[in-house]
Write a protein that holds these residues in place. Structure first.
Motif, PDB file in Angstrom:
ATOM      1  N   THR A 108      -0.894  -0.589  -0.340  1.00  0.00           N
ATOM      2  CA  THR A 108      -1.276   0.819  -0.522  1.00  0.00           C
ATOM      3  C   THR A 108      -0.697   1.383  -1.808  1.00  0.00           C
ATOM      4  O   THR A 108      -1.379   2.111  -2.536  1.00  0.00           O
ATOM      5  CB  THR A 108      -0.806   1.656   0.687  1.00  0.00           C
TER       6      THR A 108
ATOM      7  N   PHE B 195      -2.672   0.075  -4.695  1.00  0.00           N
ATOM      8  CA  PHE B 195      -3.968   0.736  -4.779  1.00  0.00           C
ATOM      9  C   PHE B 195      -3.825   2.158  -5.312  1.00  0.00           C
ATOM     10  O   PHE B 195      -4.656   2.614  -6.105  1.00  0.00           O
ATOM     11  CB  PHE B 195      -4.669   0.747  -3.417  1.00  0.00           C
TER      12      PHE B 195
ATOM     13  N   THR C  18     -11.441   0.032  -8.927  1.00  0.00           N
ATOM     14  CA  THR C  18     -11.264  -0.248  -7.504  1.00  0.00           C
ATOM     15  C   THR C  18     -11.880  -1.589  -7.131  1.00  0.00           C
ATOM     16  O   THR C  18     -11.299  -2.365  -6.376  1.00  0.00           O
ATOM     17  CB  THR C  18     -11.913   0.866  -6.668  1.00  0.00           C
TER      18      THR C  18
ATOM     19  N   LEU D  36      -9.949  -4.902  -5.620  1.00  0.00           N
ATOM     20  CA  LEU D  36     -10.292  -5.553  -4.352  1.00  0.00           C
ATOM     21  C   LEU D  36     -10.736  -6.996  -4.540  1.00  0.00           C
ATOM     22  O   LEU D  36     -10.407  -7.865  -3.724  1.00  0.00           O
ATOM     23  CB  LEU D  36     -11.370  -4.757  -3.628  1.00  0.00           C
TER      24      LEU D  36
ATOM     25  N   LEU E 210     -10.808   2.825   1.213  1.00  0.00           N
ATOM     26  CA  LEU E 210     -10.474   2.674  -0.204  1.00  0.00           C
ATOM     27  C   LEU E 210     -11.570   3.232  -1.098  1.00  0.00           C
ATOM     28  O   LEU E 210     -11.292   3.949  -2.065  1.00  0.00           O
ATOM     29  CB  LEU E 210     -10.206   1.207  -0.525  1.00  0.00           C
TER      30      LEU E 210
ATOM     31  N   SER F 211     -11.622   7.047  -0.846  1.00  0.00           N
ATOM     32  CA  SER F 211     -10.586   7.691  -1.657  1.00  0.00           C
ATOM     33  C   SER F 211     -10.918   7.598  -3.142  1.00  0.00           C
ATOM     34  O   SER F 211     -10.622   8.525  -3.904  1.00  0.00           O
ATOM     35  CB  SER F 211      -9.214   7.095  -1.362  1.00  0.00           C
ATOM     36  N   THR F 212     -11.572   6.523  -3.553  1.00  0.00           N
ATOM     37  CA  THR F 212     -12.020   6.421  -4.939  1.00  0.00           C
ATOM     38  C   THR F 212     -13.069   7.482  -5.237  1.00  0.00           C
ATOM     39  O   THR F 212     -13.041   8.113  -6.293  1.00  0.00           O
ATOM     40  CB  THR F 212     -12.591   5.013  -5.211  1.00  0.00           C
TER      41      THR F 212
END
Length: 125
Positions: free
Chosen positions: A37, A40, A80, A84, A104, A107-108
């Motif tokens: 986290t 990221f 992102t 990943l 994810l 949130s991006t």
């Protein structure tokens, strides 16, 4: 050829993805999720910073919502995705994709939309 201002954050995102993925091999699962986290979040910080730089560098004006939205998404989603694509193979079997992928990317999207609003509302041009 993409600019270094875009390639450097891509490289940083790849390194952060490797760190986030390898965390599942180094430490216990709970601590690995924390490291993943954090890596990221640093990717999102990098995306926000490069988006601000691009909005200022390309002199996006106050009413150019489409242009700002496009720039924010072009700067955020590739970082992102690279994160990943690197984290998943390095995690060796940790369940990353089904459980956290929507969170994810959500949130991006939130960061990209926030950067769009911030860039257009505070534009000095």
């Amino acid at each position: 050829m993409p600019s270094p201002a875009f390639l450097i954050p891509l490289g940083v995102s790849a390194i952060l993805g490797a760190i986030g993925g390898l965390a599942f091999q180094w430490v216990h699962t709970e601590r690995a999720w924390e490291l993943f986290t954090a890596a990221f979040l640093w990717t999102l910080i990098s995306a926000a910073g490069t988006t601000i730089g691009r909005l200022v560098g390309e002199r996006v004006r106050r009413n150019q919502w489409r242009r700002a939205l496009w720039l924010a998404h072009v700067q955020s989603f590739p970082l992102t995705t690279v994160f990943l694509l690197v984290a998943i193979p390095f995690s060796r079997g940790a369940v990353l994709v089904p459980s956290v992928l929507p969170v994810l990317y959500g949130s991006t999207l939130a960061i990209a939309l926030f950067m769009t609003v911030l860039g257009v509302v505070t534009a000095r041009f």
